[in-house]
Design a protein around this motif. Structure first.
Motif, PDB file in Angstrom:
ATOM      1  N   ILE A  50     -15.604  85.203  16.316  1.00 27.24           N
ATOM      2  CA  ILE A  50     -15.840  85.669  17.680  1.00 27.24           C
ATOM      3  C   ILE A  50     -17.193  86.368  17.779  1.00 27.24           C
ATOM      4  O   ILE A  50     -17.542  87.203  16.939  1.00 27.24           O
ATOM      5  N   THR A  51     -17.959  86.005  18.807  1.00 29.39           N
ATOM      6  CA  THR A  51     -19.259  86.622  19.043  1.00 29.39           C
ATOM      7  C   THR A  51     -19.108  87.833  19.967  1.00 29.39           C
ATOM      8  O   THR A  51     -18.025  88.117  20.472  1.00 29.39           O
ATOM      9  N   ARG A  52     -20.225  88.521  20.225  1.00 25.72           N
ATOM     10  CA  ARG A  52     -20.195  89.661  21.152  1.00 25.72           C
ATOM     11  C   ARG A  52     -19.822  89.231  22.559  1.00 25.72           C
ATOM     12  O   ARG A  52     -19.270  90.011  23.320  1.00 25.72           O
ATOM     13  N   GLY A  53     -20.159  88.014  22.918  1.00 21.26           N
ATOM     14  CA  GLY A  53     -19.782  87.503  24.226  1.00 21.26           C
ATOM     15  C   GLY A  53     -20.724  87.856  25.353  1.00 21.26           C
ATOM     16  O   GLY A  53     -20.412  87.622  26.523  1.00 21.26           O
ATOM     17  N   THR A  54     -21.885  88.428  25.028  1.00 22.83           N
ATOM     18  CA  THR A  54     -22.831  88.815  26.075  1.00 22.83           C
ATOM     19  C   THR A  54     -23.289  87.587  26.855  1.00 22.83           C
ATOM     20  O   THR A  54     -23.636  86.563  26.275  1.00 22.83           O
ATOM     21  N   THR A  55     -23.283  87.700  28.168  1.00 23.90           N
ATOM     22  CA  THR A  55     -23.732  86.600  29.014  1.00 23.90           C
ATOM     23  C   THR A  55     -24.203  87.174  30.338  1.00 23.90           C
ATOM     24  O   THR A  55     -24.248  88.387  30.522  1.00 23.90           O
ATOM     25  N   GLY A 109     -18.899  82.790  26.047  1.00 23.01           N
ATOM     26  CA  GLY A 109     -18.926  84.250  26.104  1.00 23.01           C
ATOM     27  C   GLY A 109     -17.836  84.873  26.951  1.00 23.01           C
ATOM     28  O   GLY A 109     -16.851  84.237  27.318  1.00 23.01           O
ATOM     29  N   ALA A 110     -18.040  86.147  27.285  1.00 23.18           N
ATOM     30  CA  ALA A 110     -17.018  86.929  27.973  1.00 23.18           C
ATOM     31  C   ALA A 110     -16.807  86.502  29.416  1.00 23.18           C
ATOM     32  O   ALA A 110     -15.777  86.808  30.018  1.00 23.18           O
ATOM     33  N   SER A 111     -17.784  85.824  29.985  1.00 22.23           N
ATOM     34  CA  SER A 111     -17.693  85.319  31.351  1.00 22.23           C
ATOM     35  C   SER A 111     -18.027  83.835  31.346  1.00 22.23           C
ATOM     36  O   SER A 111     -18.917  83.405  30.605  1.00 22.23           O
ATOM     37  N   ILE A 153     -13.711  80.798  21.300  1.00 22.08           N
ATOM     38  CA  ILE A 153     -12.825  81.103  20.183  1.00 22.08           C
ATOM     39  C   ILE A 153     -11.913  82.290  20.470  1.00 22.08           C
ATOM     40  O   ILE A 153     -10.936  82.530  19.771  1.00 22.08           O
ATOM     41  N   ASP A 154     -12.226  83.035  21.533  1.00 21.46           N
ATOM     42  CA  ASP A 154     -11.470  84.228  21.905  1.00 21.46           C
ATOM     43  C   ASP A 154     -10.461  83.875  23.007  1.00 21.46           C
ATOM     44  O   ASP A 154     -10.856  83.524  24.121  1.00 21.46           O
ATOM     45  N   PRO A 155      -9.156  83.950  22.741  1.00 21.00           N
ATOM     46  CA  PRO A 155      -8.153  83.582  23.746  1.00 21.00           C
ATOM     47  C   PRO A 155      -8.296  84.371  25.047  1.00 21.00           C
ATOM     48  O   PRO A 155      -8.052  83.832  26.134  1.00 21.00           O
ATOM     49  N   ALA A 156      -8.688  85.638  24.960  1.00 18.63           N
ATOM     50  CA  ALA A 156      -8.826  86.447  26.166  1.00 18.63           C
ATOM     51  C   ALA A 156      -9.920  85.889  27.076  1.00 18.63           C
ATOM     52  O   ALA A 156      -9.795  85.911  28.309  1.00 18.63           O
TER      53      ALA A 156
END
Length: 258
Positions: free
Chosen positions: A8-13, A47-49, A70-73
């Motif tokens: 899982i990455t930081r998810g910054t976008t 990413g997160a968004s 890769i992050d289910p959330a």
């Protein structure tokens, strides 16, 4: 379901963070996407968004796009944005899709891995491409104002592209912090990427008088000077004045390869 391959990455976008890369994809590979039979585009590690996947879908004008995280959330957050032709799935480098993709876009995904791992994931992803397919893998700044990406096919890396807003750097070598993982630690004396960036800085310095007419004119002049000694792409779709005016510069991978 098997565990997704990767970390899982930081998810910054952010909105328009990948606009420069998307613009290049349309110019460089628009014909491929228009003529391929049922083209599938994968956005790996959005990413997160899901905003950049949504933007890619809109810019491509109707091609089937699958966002993979890769992050289910993060997948749960993206699911409400699904629509015909756009979907989101849980997965990693194994690419849980039903057919080989015509294009894979993977940005800010490999920076957390070592160089050897990055090479192995390049090989894994390119091995999953459809015939004639491409992988566009790179990194960009938080705002997307500075970016560098590699273009690869099933045989390996083919091109390296630098892209920046004209007010986002002092000298071209400032973009070195966005080099692909396979090059970023190679920016040392004796390596071709280091020599290339050194020569680009010199061309930029020689072009300083052109800044009186704006930084775009300085970029154009510096690119022309650099192209006297390096195989900078000079013609569409990868090069030429129209691309250079956008703050882009592309070269064959072979001239900077480790």
């Amino acid at each position: 379901m098997a565990r997704p391959v990767g970390t899982i990455t930081r998810g910054t976008t952010g909105v328009n963070r990948l606009r420069r890369a998307d613009r290049w994809i349309l110019a460089a590979h628009g014909h491929l996407l228009r003529t391929a039979d049922r083209p599938l585009i994968v956005d790996l590690g959005y990413g997160a968004s899901p905003v950049t996947t949504l933007e890619l879908f809109q810019r491509l004008g109707g091609a089937q796009v699958v966002g993979i995280e890769i992050d289910p959330a993060r997948v749960a957050v993206a699911k409400p944005y699904e629509r015909p032709g756009l979907s989101f799935r849980l997965g990693g480098f194994e690419l849980p899709v039903d057919r080989p993709p015509t294009l894979i876009r993977a940005f800010n995904v490999l920076r957390q891995y070592g160089e050897a791992e990055a090479w192995s994931y390049w090989e894994l992803l390119t091995g999953k491409l459809a015939s004639g397919g491409v992988l566009v893998e790179g990194t960009c700044s938080e705002t997307g104002h500075r970016a560098v990406w590699a273009g690869l096919d099933r045989e390996g890396p083919r091109t390296l592209t630098f892209s920046a807003r004209f007010d986002a750097f002092e000298r071209p070598s400032d973009l070195a912090d966005r080099l692909p993982k396979t090059l970023i630690h190679r920016n040392v004396p004796g390596e071709r990427i280091h020599t290339f960036l050194r020569d680009w800085d010199r061309a930029w310095a020689h072009a300083a008088p052109y800044e009186n007419h704006g930084r775009r004119q300085r970029w154009l002049r510096a690119t022309g000077l650099l192209a006297q000694d390096w195989p900078v792409f000079r013609h569409p779709p990868l090069g030429g004045r129209a691309r250079w005016r956008l703050g882009e510069l592309s070269v064959p991978w072979s001239c900077v390869a480790p």
